[in-house]
Design an enzyme around this catalytic site. Structure first.
Site, short mmCIF file in Angstrom:
data_model
loop_
_atom_site.label_atom_id
_atom_site.label_comp_id
_atom_site.label_asym_id
_atom_site.label_seq_id
_atom_site.Cartn_x
_atom_site.Cartn_y
_atom_site.Cartn_z
N ARG A 53 46.47 32.94 3.09
CA ARG A 53 47.94 33.07 3.18
C ARG A 53 48.60 32.39 1.99
O ARG A 53 49.58 32.90 1.44
CB ARG A 53 48.44 32.50 4.51
N LYS A 152 55.43 31.79 2.38
CA LYS A 152 55.66 30.39 2.77
C LYS A 152 56.04 29.64 1.49
O LYS A 152 55.21 28.99 0.86
CB LYS A 152 54.40 29.84 3.43
N GLU A 185 62.19 34.12 14.68
CA GLU A 185 61.27 33.00 14.95
C GLU A 185 62.10 31.73 14.99
O GLU A 185 63.32 31.77 14.84
CB GLU A 185 60.20 32.93 13.85
N1 PMP Z 1 57.35 30.20 11.25
C1 PMP Z 1 57.74 29.35 10.30
C2 PMP Z 1 59.03 29.58 9.61
C3 PMP Z 1 56.91 28.26 9.94
O1 PMP Z 1 57.29 27.41 8.98
C4 PMP Z 1 55.71 28.07 10.63
C5 PMP Z 1 54.84 26.87 10.32
N2 PMP Z 1 54.05 27.05 9.22
C6 PMP Z 1 55.34 28.99 11.62
C7 PMP Z 1 56.19 30.04 11.90
C8 PMP Z 1 54.02 28.86 12.35
O2 PMP Z 1 52.97 29.24 11.51
P1 PMP Z 1 51.50 28.63 11.68
O3 PMP Z 1 51.09 28.89 13.07
O4 PMP Z 1 50.68 29.33 10.68
O5 PMP Z 1 51.63 27.16 11.41
#
Ligand code: PMP
Length: 295
Positions: A53, A152, A185
């Site tokens: 990722r 990200k 989200e």
């Molecule tokens: N959405 C956002 C905006 C985030 O910053 C995160 C944390 N990284 C997540 C969802 C959850 O992703 P993950 O399960 O890969 O940590």
């Protein structure tokens, strides 16, 4: 314990000596990418997925990471070992590098790869038992055609604005909607609802980060025979849910019991949320670490 060591561009530094230039475009413009990863019992959870990722995020912003995915995985594992940590939160950052003032990435030279490992700071334990209260933020999630939430990036101001709304309202998390008014989200977590035994979560088309915890929880839910739908959700789906929970590397699986002052379900963490939380716990403690890809 000896003082924490931070990996910066191939070397380990004492925390106080770990630095990048003030001319780094990561600082000047939020130009860079990052990952949040966890280790359990000395094993990095879904190491290869996180590294992939990170490289996808970098590729999307036309940033060439100055090492291979295998080298990155090795740097993560070695930094963890150098710090003697077995249960840890790992932050990987890749900046655009330092350059002259001005947006043009071609004016930068040295992308910095940083790996920080730390003890895990989580939501208070009682919230996992009693559930989280959230609000809907007025700040909408980045439009995918502006800055895709799948990236990200170091540009988290969009989420920070929503987080400020949450804390001003006395909550720890905020729900963010997309430009169509659908549920996307939360500021640092993905969201799920459960209605009549069916688990639903917004799909990537709703403008979300494709969370690695989300992916693992979908697998766990399907493996125990639950129907999981990735589909557009709106606030009606949240307000009328039997259960709601969030997923994220830091938060793991955390139940939500109130949104915008409305009790969700019966106002207590539901059985499916609790079951998926405990299955997730089992998974992270039993899954072997991915082999490190060739460097
Ligand atoms: N959405 C956002 C905006 C985030 O910053 C995160 C944390 N990284 C997540 C969802 C959850 O992703 P993950 O399960 O890969 O940590």
């Amino acid at each position: 314990m000896s003082s924490p060591k931070v990996y910066v561009a191939g070397k380990l530094y004492e925390k106080s000596e770990a630095k990048v230039s003030v001319f780094d475009h990561g600082l000047l413009y939020g130009d860079g990418v990052f990952e949040g990863i966890r280790a359990y019992n000395g094993r990095v959870f879904r190491l290869v997925r996180h590294v992939d990722r990170l490289f996808d995020s970098a590729r999307a912003i036309h940033l060439k990471i100055p090492m291979s995915p295998g080298g990155m995985a090795r740097a993560i594992v070695d930094t963890l070992a150098a710090n003697g940590l077995v249960d840890a939160y790992i932050r990987v950052v890749v900046t655009r590098g330092s350059g002259s003032l001005g947006l043009d990435p071609r004016k930068t030279t040295d992308p910095q790869v940083i790996v920080i490992t730390d003890a895990i700071a989580l939501y208070p334990a009682e919230l996992y038992d009693h559930g989280l209260k959230i609000i809907t933020a007025g700040t909408m999630r980045n439009h995918p055609a502006a800055l895709n939430p799948r990236v990200k990036s170091l540009n988290y101001l969009n989420n920070i604005m929503a987080k400020i709304e949450a804390t001003n309202a006395g909550c720890l998390e905020a729900l963010m909607l997309n430009a169509r008014g659908e549920v996307a989200e939360c500021t640092g977590d993905n969201i799920f609802v459960v209605k009549r035994g069916v688990v639903s979560t917004p799909s990537v088309e709703s403008g979300i980060l494709e969370g690695i915890t989300r992916e693992a929880v979908i697998e766990l839910a399907r493996a125990r025979g639950l129907e999981v739908r990735e589909r557009p959700l709106d606030r009606h789906d949240v307000y009328t849910a039997d259960e709601c929970f969030l997923t994220g590397t830091a938060a793991e699986v955390i139940p939500v019991v109130m949104c915008d002052g409305r009790a969700l379900g019966d106002g207590a963490p539901g059985p499916i949320s609790r079951d998926l939380r405990s299955r997730f716990h089992e998974l992270v403690r039993s899954e072997p670490q991915d082999p490190i890809p060739p460097v």
